[in-house]
Enzyme design. Structure first.
Site, PDB file in Angstrom:
ATOM      1  N   HIS A  46      -3.539  12.111  -1.138  1.00 39.84           N
ATOM      2  CA  HIS A  46      -2.923  12.036   0.184  1.00 39.84           C
ATOM      3  C   HIS A  46      -1.429  12.314   0.045  1.00 39.84           C
ATOM      4  O   HIS A  46      -0.784  11.853  -0.894  1.00 39.84           O
ATOM      5  CB  HIS A  46      -3.113  10.645   0.802  1.00 39.84           C
ATOM      6  CG  HIS A  46      -4.520  10.355   1.195  1.00 39.84           C
ATOM      7  ND1 HIS A  46      -5.018  10.675   2.435  1.00 39.84           N
ATOM      8  CD2 HIS A  46      -5.539   9.795   0.513  1.00 39.84           C
ATOM      9  CE1 HIS A  46      -6.280  10.304   2.512  1.00 39.84           C
ATOM     10  NE2 HIS A  46      -6.624   9.769   1.344  1.00 39.84           N
ATOM     11  N   ALA A  94     -16.649   5.161 -20.845  1.00 37.26           N
ATOM     12  CA  ALA A  94     -16.797   4.416 -19.593  1.00 37.26           C
ATOM     13  C   ALA A  94     -15.466   3.815 -19.156  1.00 37.26           C
ATOM     14  O   ALA A  94     -14.698   3.300 -19.965  1.00 37.26           O
ATOM     15  CB  ALA A  94     -17.836   3.311 -19.767  1.00 37.26           C
TER      16      ALA A  94
END
Length: 120
Positions: A46, A94
């Site tokens: 954004h 992970a």
């Protein structure tokens, strides 16, 4: 996905449960790449302003392509951010947040510390 966005997924790509591909520019995923659960790809951020006051736009974005090579494995809860290239034959452990390029034949490990303190 935006009107002019380009998403390319090679043969043999596997995405486990709850993966999210957010493509406003360009994302390419090489053949035989595996995604663990909850992998997220974002080729945009954004836009925001800080002056005269802080404001985050809900409809304007900065973008940069993501390229993930072939024969990669992205573990569960990996996030890949805009402008990143991951080479061929990479393992992303992970929980990693990938915000810079990863060369081919590289293993990335999220080395967190668990700090245990007594509650009494």
């Amino acid at each position: 996905m935006e009107k002019n966005a380009k998403l390319t997924i090679g043969d043999g790509v596997f995405m486990n449960n709850f993966c999210s591909v957010n493509c406003l520019d360009s994302i390419s995923i090489g053949e035989n790449t595996l995604f663990g659960e909850n992998v997220k790809l974002y080729d945009h951020n954004h836009l925001y302003t800080a002056v005269p006051e802080f404001k985050v736009s809900n409809s304007d974005f900065s973008t940069a392509p993501i390229k993930i090579g072939k024969n990669c494995w992205l573990g569960s809860n990996v996030t890949v951010l805009k402008g990143v290239s991951i080479g061929d034959n990479c393992i992303i452990g992970a929980g990693c947040t990938i915000f810079k390029d990863i060369p081919s034949n590289t293993k990335v490990i999220n080395q967190q510390q668990l700090i245990l303190n007594s509650v009494s």
